[in-house]
Design an enzyme around this catalytic site. Structure first.
Site, PDB file in Angstrom:
ATOM      1  N   PHE A 155       0.865  -1.178   0.000  1.00 40.80           N
ATOM      2  CA  PHE A 155       0.000   0.000   0.000  1.00 40.80           C
ATOM      3  C   PHE A 155       0.902   1.227   0.000  1.00 40.80           C
ATOM      4  O   PHE A 155       1.571   1.518   0.993  1.00 40.80           O
ATOM      5  CB  PHE A 155      -0.933   0.051   1.204  1.00 40.80           C
ATOM      6  N   ASP A 240       9.633   2.939   1.685  1.00 35.65           N
ATOM      7  CA  ASP A 240       8.438   3.717   1.995  1.00 35.65           C
ATOM      8  C   ASP A 240       8.179   3.605   3.496  1.00 35.65           C
ATOM      9  O   ASP A 240       7.641   2.610   3.987  1.00 35.65           O
ATOM     10  CB  ASP A 240       7.243   3.191   1.203  1.00 35.65           C
ATOM     11  N   LYS A 269       3.022  11.558   6.820  1.00 35.07           N
ATOM     12  CA  LYS A 269       2.185  11.378   8.001  1.00 35.07           C
ATOM     13  C   LYS A 269       2.755  12.067   9.232  1.00 35.07           C
ATOM     14  O   LYS A 269       2.521  13.249   9.446  1.00 35.07           O
ATOM     15  CB  LYS A 269       1.905   9.897   8.237  1.00 35.07           C
TER      16      LYS A 269
END
Length: 417
Positions: A155, A240, A269
């Protein structure tokens, strides 16, 4: 925690109920989310409060965007201070906060240069562009032939390019045609990865821990093996760490558990402190230097407010306090989940203050368990099937964490509706 009561003003109609507000969203909001039925109005630390004053322990932390809790005083102060000075210039001009932010982020990560962006998906898209440009300019891959190897179950976001290499049918169906140039191999499978790499490979793009897939942690040595493979094959390793980074796993980065330094690092984030969207591509100098003026950009990327908040986040991480808290409280989380393995938990995986918890399907779906936990005053989110994720703010206390685990035990005992 004390949250001051909302002010009451004479003559002003009473607020609508949560059900009223949820119904009001339906005709005007795109239906691309299926939220739990709670309407949050205020928050502080690890606690949120709905519009009727009910309090909930936040065990999701905005998918790690709130690693430092809601409205951390140091981050709020940095934002307020910058709001009084300068918020946006665009990259058409220099501003006085960007160089310090970039230098300190590079130092924190052990890399050299920073490309500031806004969202996690933007960071991934930017990393893909940088890797392809490097492949053509430095590695010598023929124009238009660069490939990037990714892992199944990944994801990395939901833009058109990113879903082109996703195996999530919900994210993909109805959105083609897709972007070529990606090869998908099983996660945690070094032989399959080695077989997929060839002379056209620009990079291997991987999550050190697959969050959306249920906090899947690879075997010890896997990340080291990926690093060795990419070095030997003259291709880049892109990590990531948009969800796994910045203290979540008990280290600054998840790759730190194997002392791996990627060529390209994707952050987001938590870098925005739960205040503004901030993301970044951080890379070796020889990799990032392939970009020239006009080849990539963002109006808001690296804006003064983002740089100020991001710098304050780096201040918090520089002490090592939050990494240590995640490591120590992660042991409590692991022990608490282990105690539930004969009480409805069929399996779980933890790394620091991050857990994927598999629930016995006979007790309900992951969504059903989340709804029961909502009634217990705890907010979590499900992922595939009967798996839920736990990712509390790193500011949580042991007592609050144990309270959440006790609530999970009660939710598992609750009768299915």
């Amino acid at each position: 925690m004390t949250i001051a009561p909302a002010p009451r003003t004479a003559g002003v109609p009473a607020r609508r109920t949560p059900a009223d507000l949820i119904r009001a969203e339906a005709p005007v909001l795109a239906h691309n989310y299926h939220p739990l039925p709670v309407v949050i109005a205020r928050a502080e630390g690890v606690w949120v409060e709905d519009i009727e004053g009910r309090r909930y322990l936040d065990m999701l932390a905005g998918y790690s965007a709130l690693n430092f809790g809601h409205r951390h005083p140091a981050l709020i102060e940095a934002a307020h201070r910058q709001l009084d000075q300068l918020t946006l210039t665009s990259r058409a001009f220099h501003h006085d906060r960007l160089a310090d932010f970039a230098a300190r982020l590079a130092e924190l990560t052990g890399l050299d240069m920073v490309l500031p962006m806004n969202t996690g998906a933007e960071a991934v898209e930017s990393g893909v562009k940088v890797a392809r440009k490097w492949a053509y300019d430095v590695k010598g891959v023929p124009p238009g032939e660069a490939t990037i190897v990714v892992a199944a179950g990944n994801f990395h976001g939901r833009t058109t390019t990113i879903i082109s290499f996703s195996d999530d049918d919900t994210a993909r169906t109805g959105f083609g045609p897709f972007t070529p140039g990606f090869r998908v191999v099983p996660y945690n499978d070094l032989p399959a990865l080695e077989a997929a790499i060839d002379a056209t490979t620009a990079a291997v793009l991987i999550e050190p821990i697959q969050g959306e897939a249920g906090v899947l942690i690879p075997d010890d040595g896997y990340l080291t093996g990926v690093r060795d493979l990419t070095r030997r094959s003259n291709c880049l390793l892109i990590a990531d760490e948009i969800q796994s980074g910045l203290g979540r796993t008990g280290r600054t980065l998840a790759v730190d558990h194997e002392s791996v330094v990627p060529d390209v690092l994707l952050l987001g984030k938590a870098l925005g402190g739960g205040i503004v969207p901030v993301s970044a591509v951080v890379a070796r100098r020889d990799v990032m230097s392939v970009l020239g003026p006009g080849q990539h950009g963002s109006t808001f990327g690296g804006n003064p407010l983002s740089a100020a908040v991001g710098s304050a986040v780096i201040d918090l991480l520089a002490t090592g306090e939050f990494q240590s808290r995640a490591a120590e409280l992660g042991k409590v989380l692991h022990s608490g989940l282990a105690a539930l393995t004969d009480k409805g938990v069929t399996g779980f995986r933890t790394r620091g203050l991050w857990a994927g918890v598999d629930i016995d399907p006979s007790l309900g779906t992951g969504r059903a368990i989340c709804e029961r936990l909502l009634q217990e005053g705890v907010l979590v989110k499900d992922t595939h099937g009967s798996t839920i994720r736990l990712a509390p703010p790193l500011t949580i206390t042991r007592e609050e964490l144990e309270r959440a685990l006790t609530a999970l035990e009660r939710a598992l005992r609750a009768p299915s509706s």
